[in-house]
Design a protein around this motif. Structure first.
Motif, PDB file in Angstrom:
ATOM      1  N   CYS A 121     -55.181  54.265  43.356  1.00 45.38           N
ATOM      2  CA  CYS A 121     -56.264  55.249  43.379  1.00 45.38           C
ATOM      3  C   CYS A 121     -57.202  54.982  44.550  1.00 45.38           C
ATOM      4  CB  CYS A 121     -57.031  55.215  42.054  1.00 45.38           C
ATOM      5  SG  CYS A 121     -58.490  56.283  42.030  1.00 45.38           S
ATOM      6  N   ARG A 122     -57.968  53.917  44.452  1.00 40.70           N
ATOM      7  CA  ARG A 122     -58.912  53.473  45.485  1.00 40.70           C
ATOM      8  C   ARG A 122     -60.037  54.461  45.781  1.00 40.70           C
ATOM      9  NH1 ARG A 122     -58.567  48.488  45.109  1.00 40.70           N
ATOM     10  NH2 ARG A 122     -59.300  48.119  47.197  1.00 40.70           N
ATOM     11  N   TRP A 123     -60.418  55.300  44.823  1.00 37.49           N
ATOM     12  CA  TRP A 123     -61.557  56.194  44.989  1.00 37.49           C
ATOM     13  C   TRP A 123     -62.830  55.367  45.076  1.00 37.49           C
ATOM     14  CZ3 TRP A 123     -62.360  61.553  42.633  1.00 37.49           C
ATOM     15  CH2 TRP A 123     -61.257  62.362  42.872  1.00 37.49           C
ATOM     16  N   VAL A 124     -63.830  55.904  45.742  1.00 37.45           N
ATOM     17  CA  VAL A 124     -65.153  55.307  45.761  1.00 37.45           C
ATOM     18  C   VAL A 124     -65.988  56.042  44.718  1.00 37.45           C
ATOM     19  CG1 VAL A 124     -67.236  54.934  47.133  1.00 37.45           C
ATOM     20  CG2 VAL A 124     -64.983  54.686  48.183  1.00 37.45           C
ATOM     21  N   ARG A 136     -70.975  46.610  36.241  1.00 35.15           N
ATOM     22  CA  ARG A 136     -69.712  45.888  36.434  1.00 35.15           C
ATOM     23  C   ARG A 136     -68.489  46.778  36.236  1.00 35.15           C
ATOM     24  NH1 ARG A 136     -70.108  40.035  33.869  1.00 35.15           N
ATOM     25  NH2 ARG A 136     -67.947  40.245  34.480  1.00 35.15           N
ATOM     26  N   ARG A 137     -68.656  48.075  36.354  1.00 39.63           N
ATOM     27  CA  ARG A 137     -67.538  48.993  36.165  1.00 39.63           C
ATOM     28  C   ARG A 137     -66.480  48.744  37.232  1.00 39.63           C
ATOM     29  NH1 ARG A 137     -68.920  55.189  36.336  1.00 39.63           N
ATOM     30  NH2 ARG A 137     -66.938  55.726  37.254  1.00 39.63           N
ATOM     31  N   ARG A 138     -65.202  48.832  36.841  1.00 40.14           N
ATOM     32  CA  ARG A 138     -64.104  48.534  37.764  1.00 40.14           C
ATOM     33  C   ARG A 138     -63.287  49.755  38.162  1.00 40.14           C
ATOM     34  NH1 ARG A 138     -60.532  44.085  35.262  1.00 40.14           N
ATOM     35  NH2 ARG A 138     -59.518  44.371  37.254  1.00 40.14           N
ATOM     36  N   TRP A 139     -63.260  50.750  37.301  1.00 43.74           N
ATOM     37  CA  TRP A 139     -62.391  51.901  37.539  1.00 43.74           C
ATOM     38  C   TRP A 139     -63.201  53.176  37.684  1.00 43.74           C
ATOM     39  CZ3 TRP A 139     -61.291  48.589  33.302  1.00 43.74           C
ATOM     40  CH2 TRP A 139     -60.280  47.664  33.574  1.00 43.74           C
ATOM     41  N   CYS A 140     -62.687  54.111  38.479  1.00 38.67           N
ATOM     42  CA  CYS A 140     -63.380  55.378  38.678  1.00 38.67           C
ATOM     43  C   CYS A 140     -63.451  56.164  37.370  1.00 38.67           C
ATOM     44  CB  CYS A 140     -62.701  56.201  39.763  1.00 38.67           C
ATOM     45  SG  CYS A 140     -61.001  56.688  39.372  1.00 38.67           S
ATOM     46  N   ASP A 141     -62.397  56.049  36.547  1.00 42.07           N
ATOM     47  CA  ASP A 141     -62.348  56.763  35.278  1.00 42.07           C
ATOM     48  C   ASP A 141     -61.565  55.921  34.274  1.00 42.07           C
ATOM     49  OD1 ASP A 141     -62.629  58.921  33.454  1.00 42.07           O
ATOM     50  OD2 ASP A 141     -60.633  59.661  33.992  1.00 42.07           O
TER      51      ASP A 141
END
Length: 83
Positions: free
Chosen positions: A28-31, A40-45
């Protein structure tokens, strides 16, 4: 989309990018902007990228625990039934 781009541009211009993160999913690699309380969120969704990562980690642990036992855990790309 325009609002997001304007917000990102103003954050970069003002130097307030402390809460911008790159999704931990290598595919994914979204910003995204981390608005969580702990920051501390790690994922976009969580429903897509986070779930995929957690399922892969769980299945890897299951395969490791099974060792060379007969039978196999489902492949990483198989759908996971959720309740």
């Amino acid at each position: 989309m325009r609002e997001a781009a304007e917000h990102a541009a103003s954050a970069v211009a003002s130097g307030t990018t402390d809460h911008f993160r790159i999704c931990a999913n290598d595919e994914c690699r979204w910003v995204f902007q981390d608005t969580s309380r702990g920051g501390r969120r790690r994922w976009c969704d969580m429903t897509s990228c986070g779930n995929v990562a957690k399922v892969r980690r769980y299945r890897a642990k299951q395969r490791e625990a099974a060792g060379n036992a007969t039978g196999s855990a489902p492949a990483d790309d198989e759908e996971v039934a959720t309740a």
